[in-house]
Design an enzyme around this catalytic site. Structure first.
Site, PDB file in Angstrom:
ATOM      1  CG  ASP A 188       2.483   8.082   4.008  1.00  0.00           C
ATOM      2  OD1 ASP A 188       3.088   9.154   3.827  1.00  0.00           O
ATOM      3  OD2 ASP A 188       1.267   7.957   3.812  1.00  0.00           O
ATOM      4  CD  GLU A 208     -13.996   7.110  -0.200  1.00  0.00           C
ATOM      5  OE1 GLU A 208     -14.662   6.626  -1.133  1.00  0.00           O
ATOM      6  OE2 GLU A 208     -13.299   6.416   0.564  1.00  0.00           O
ATOM      7  CG  ASP A 251      -0.161  15.548  -4.383  1.00  0.00           C
ATOM      8  OD1 ASP A 251      -0.909  16.149  -5.173  1.00  0.00           O
ATOM      9  OD2 ASP A 251       0.595  16.126  -3.588  1.00  0.00           O
ATOM     10  CG  ASP A 268     -11.003  13.252  -4.067  1.00  0.00           C
ATOM     11  OD1 ASP A 268      -9.810  13.180  -4.445  1.00  0.00           O
ATOM     12  OD2 ASP A 268     -11.386  14.055  -3.190  1.00  0.00           O
ATOM     13  CD  GLU A 280      -2.844   1.245   2.377  1.00  0.00           C
ATOM     14  OE1 GLU A 280      -3.565   2.244   2.524  1.00  0.00           O
ATOM     15  OE2 GLU A 280      -2.899   0.243   3.132  1.00  0.00           O
ATOM     16  CG  ASP A 333      11.071   7.351  -3.649  1.00  0.00           C
ATOM     17  OD1 ASP A 333      10.063   6.813  -4.145  1.00  0.00           O
ATOM     18  OD2 ASP A 333      11.729   8.234  -4.241  1.00  0.00           O
TER      19      ASP A 333
END
Length: 264
Positions: free
Chosen positions: A120, A246, A170, A206, A95, A147
């Protein structure tokens, strides 16, 4: 004072990460500020590091749990994912970008038979996810710092992943920044060899122009096929929790698109 909370007279004093001497690491034994250092070439990053305050609880989770469940992406070794997850033979899903980790922890709790390697660069989120995992008794979450490109390129063996999740990356909305978007043909070229046949790539966004780009590049790539027979997006799968971020977007009228593609 109870026996469990007593402190030995010779114990080393606890040093708060908020009051450290100059030059000392922020979290001794925790995530490194630049794990890959200068031994890998610099490139345009697909992420924007965020600086925000680390709470006391997050800092304590980083200091206690990072040596057991944390991983710095240094690019210096190839990982044995089975060993990383305790030799239990778990399929492992990567993930990329997990925010504060609430959705990741929920998915891990609902699917304990799958290992989640969550990447992350957001230190408060790393500490928060570690704390959530500990409180929920989860043993199938590992947190990677750095990274994701270096992780994929240098540290993951071929066909070692059962899936890839990229939720709300992003969008880099300005046209001059589109080259920074993660989901690009070159990224898929890097990902494909690390995915086992049948592995699922699940993306969600989104930002409609980014959703269209994701759909275009995934559809065009020869190593992936859309799980939707006629092409297009899917409804949010039940296994992906509705996140707070979200929900805020939906309240503003944003349209969230999910994409599910399979490695051929």
């Amino acid at each position: 004072m109870s026996e469990s909370s007593s402190v030995r007279p010779d114990a080393a004093p606890h040093v708060s990460p908020f009051h450290r001497a100059k030059g000392e690491p922020r979290f001794p034994g925790g995530p490194a500020p630049d794990p890959a250092g200068s031994h890998h070439e610099r490139r345009i990053r697909s992420f924007q590091p965020r600086r925000s305050r680390v709470t006391t609880g997050q800092a304590e989770a980083l200091e206690r749990l990072w040596p057991q469940w944390g991983l710095d992406i240094d690019g210096r070794r190839v990982l044995d994912l089975d060993e990383l997850f305790g030799g239990r033979g778990l399929p492992v899903v990567l993930e990329i970008g997990f925010g504060m980790g609430e959705a990741t922890a929920r998915m891990a709790a609902e699917d304990p038979g799958t290992g989640i390697l969550a990447v992350d660069v957001h230190t408060p989120g790393q500490g928060n996810l570690l704390g959530l995992a500990e409180r929920a008794g989860l043993t199938n979450v590992r947190v990677a710092n750095g990274d994701a490109i270096i992780l994929l390129r240098e540290m993951l063996p071929p066909a070692s992943l059962a899936g890839l999740r990229v939720y709300f990356p992003d969008p880099w909305p300005k046209k001059r920044h589109h080259k920074r978007r993660l989901i690009q043909p070159e990224f898929l070229d890097l990902v494909a060899p690390r995915l086992a046949p049948g592995a699922i790539v699940h993306c969600a966004t989104d930002w409609e122009p980014y959703a269209e780009q994701m759909l275009e590049v995934l559809t065009a790539h020869p190593d992936f096929e859309n799980t939707v027979p006629d092409g297009g997006y899917v409804s949010r799968p039940a296994f992906r929790p509705l996140t707070r971020f979200e929900g805020q977007g939906l309240d503003k009228g944003h349209v969230v698109q999910d994409l599910l593609f399979r490695r051929r």
